[in-house]
Design a protein around this motif. Structure first.
Motif, PDB file in Angstrom:
ATOM      1  N   ASN A  29      56.950 -28.127 -53.198  1.00 10.96           N
ATOM      2  CA  ASN A  29      57.348 -29.505 -53.062  1.00 10.96           C
ATOM      3  C   ASN A  29      56.448 -30.413 -53.587  1.00 10.96           C
ATOM      4  O   ASN A  29      56.447 -31.647 -54.051  1.00 10.96           O
ATOM      5  CB  ASN A  29      57.786 -29.564 -51.789  1.00 10.96           C
ATOM      6  CG  ASN A  29      59.024 -28.949 -51.363  1.00 10.96           C
ATOM      7  OD1 ASN A  29      60.010 -28.810 -52.328  1.00 10.96           O
ATOM      8  ND2 ASN A  29      59.411 -28.597 -50.177  1.00 10.96           N
ATOM      9  N   SER A  32      56.412 -31.810 -57.052  1.00 12.05           N
ATOM     10  CA  SER A  32      57.396 -33.079 -57.206  1.00 12.05           C
ATOM     11  C   SER A  32      56.885 -34.248 -56.557  1.00 12.05           C
ATOM     12  O   SER A  32      56.980 -35.376 -57.071  1.00 12.05           O
ATOM     13  CB  SER A  32      58.838 -32.626 -56.767  1.00 12.05           C
ATOM     14  OG  SER A  32      59.260 -31.326 -57.703  1.00 12.05           O
ATOM     15  N   PHE A  64      69.289 -36.887 -59.616  1.00 15.17           N
ATOM     16  CA  PHE A  64      69.303 -36.293 -58.282  1.00 15.17           C
ATOM     17  C   PHE A  64      70.677 -35.988 -57.957  1.00 15.17           C
ATOM     18  O   PHE A  64      70.893 -35.057 -57.407  1.00 15.17           O
ATOM     19  CB  PHE A  64      68.304 -36.960 -57.329  1.00 15.17           C
ATOM     20  CG  PHE A  64      68.739 -36.536 -55.976  1.00 15.17           C
ATOM     21  CD1 PHE A  64      67.745 -35.453 -55.781  1.00 15.17           C
ATOM     22  CD2 PHE A  64      69.429 -37.195 -55.171  1.00 15.17           C
ATOM     23  CE1 PHE A  64      67.892 -35.100 -54.416  1.00 15.17           C
ATOM     24  CE2 PHE A  64      69.572 -36.758 -53.873  1.00 15.17           C
ATOM     25  CZ  PHE A  64      68.854 -35.573 -53.563  1.00 15.17           C
ATOM     26  N   GLY A  78      66.836 -25.436 -55.305  1.00 11.75           N
ATOM     27  CA  GLY A  78      66.061 -26.840 -54.886  1.00 11.75           C
ATOM     28  C   GLY A  78      65.041 -27.088 -55.558  1.00 11.75           C
ATOM     29  O   GLY A  78      64.725 -28.432 -55.820  1.00 11.75           O
ATOM     30  N   LYS A  82      64.542 -30.819 -57.512  1.00  6.87           N
ATOM     31  CA  LYS A  82      63.456 -31.645 -57.286  1.00  6.87           C
ATOM     32  C   LYS A  82      62.490 -31.896 -58.241  1.00  6.87           C
ATOM     33  O   LYS A  82      62.080 -33.088 -58.581  1.00  6.87           O
ATOM     34  CB  LYS A  82      62.573 -31.377 -55.886  1.00  6.87           C
ATOM     35  CG  LYS A  82      63.392 -31.327 -54.766  1.00  6.87           C
ATOM     36  CD  LYS A  82      62.723 -30.956 -53.649  1.00  6.87           C
ATOM     37  CE  LYS A  82      62.938 -29.394 -53.269  1.00  6.87           C
ATOM     38  NZ  LYS A  82      62.345 -28.801 -51.951  1.00  6.87           N
ATOM     39  N   THR A  85      64.449 -33.891 -61.226  1.00  4.05           N
ATOM     40  CA  THR A  85      64.559 -35.349 -60.669  1.00  4.05           C
ATOM     41  C   THR A  85      63.045 -36.181 -60.899  1.00  4.05           C
ATOM     42  O   THR A  85      63.093 -37.244 -61.424  1.00  4.05           O
ATOM     43  CB  THR A  85      64.843 -35.311 -59.131  1.00  4.05           C
ATOM     44  OG1 THR A  85      66.186 -35.001 -59.006  1.00  4.05           O
ATOM     45  CG2 THR A  85      64.807 -36.863 -58.677  1.00  4.05           C
ATOM     46  N   ALA A  86      62.112 -35.305 -60.402  1.00  2.00           N
ATOM     47  CA  ALA A  86      60.881 -36.354 -60.440  1.00  2.00           C
ATOM     48  C   ALA A  86      60.171 -36.288 -61.883  1.00  2.00           C
ATOM     49  O   ALA A  86      59.843 -37.387 -62.241  1.00  2.00           O
ATOM     50  CB  ALA A  86      59.797 -35.346 -59.810  1.00  2.00           C
TER      51      ALA A  86
END
Length: 170
Positions: A29, A32, A64, A78, A82, A85-86
């Motif tokens: 995580n 991202s 997203f 997931g 992420k 999206t980032a």
């Protein structure tokens, strides 16, 4: 300093994500989060106005939304959602985002074909002793972070931030 962030942070984060996904089928995580936070810091320094920044954030929101739906349908992981999206935030709501998503799709299709080919040859690969991560042969999913990383590398030279950095370097 701004150019260093643009030239180093985005590619480094994508390389880390791709390698991590290849080796562990997980994208941290923090990768991202670093991508998103560094965009927020570097965008005004690179000369993007509030409208431009809002368009970049809108690109992330749109990507997203689609990724969330794919995740809810168990089509996308997931971490991939992420990361995509980032990354989309760095490309913005313009043709470079479309180019990025096309590259990701093409490389994702090729990656899937390679993984399926590997999985169909699992016994041969195990018999030869080739050092292939076990999850690539046995998992049901594809480490799509690799395709996202390669697609980002392919499209990044035409991204607004890269063009801004190159313009200020000359």
């Amino acid at each position: 300093m701004t150019q260093a962030i643009i030239f180093v942070v985005f590619p480094l984060c994508l390389a880390v994500a791709a390698c991590s996904d290849f080796l562990t089928m997980l994208i941290p995580n923090r990768v991202s989060a670093i991508l998103l936070a560094s965009f927020v810091i570097v965008a005004p320094l690179a000369g993007l106005g509030l409208t431009d920044i809002a368009m970049h954030l809108a690109a992330g929101l749109i990507v997203f939304s689609v990724c969330f739906a794919l995740f809810a349908l168990n089509v996308m992981g997931g971490g991939d959602a992420k990361l995509l999206t980032a990354s989309a935030v760095w490309f913005g709501l313009n043709f470079s985002l479309v180019e990025f998503l096309i590259y990701v799709s093409v490389f994702g299709g090729l990656l899937t074909l390679v993984i399926l080919s590997l999985r169909s040859s699992t016994n041969l690969i195990l018999a030869t002793g080739l050092p292939v991560p076990d999850h690539l042969l046995k998992a049901k999913k594809v480490p799509y972070g690799i395709a996202i990383g390669i697609g980002a590398f392919a499209a990044y030279p035409t991204s607004p931030l890269m063009l801004a950095a190159l313009g200020s370097a000359g």
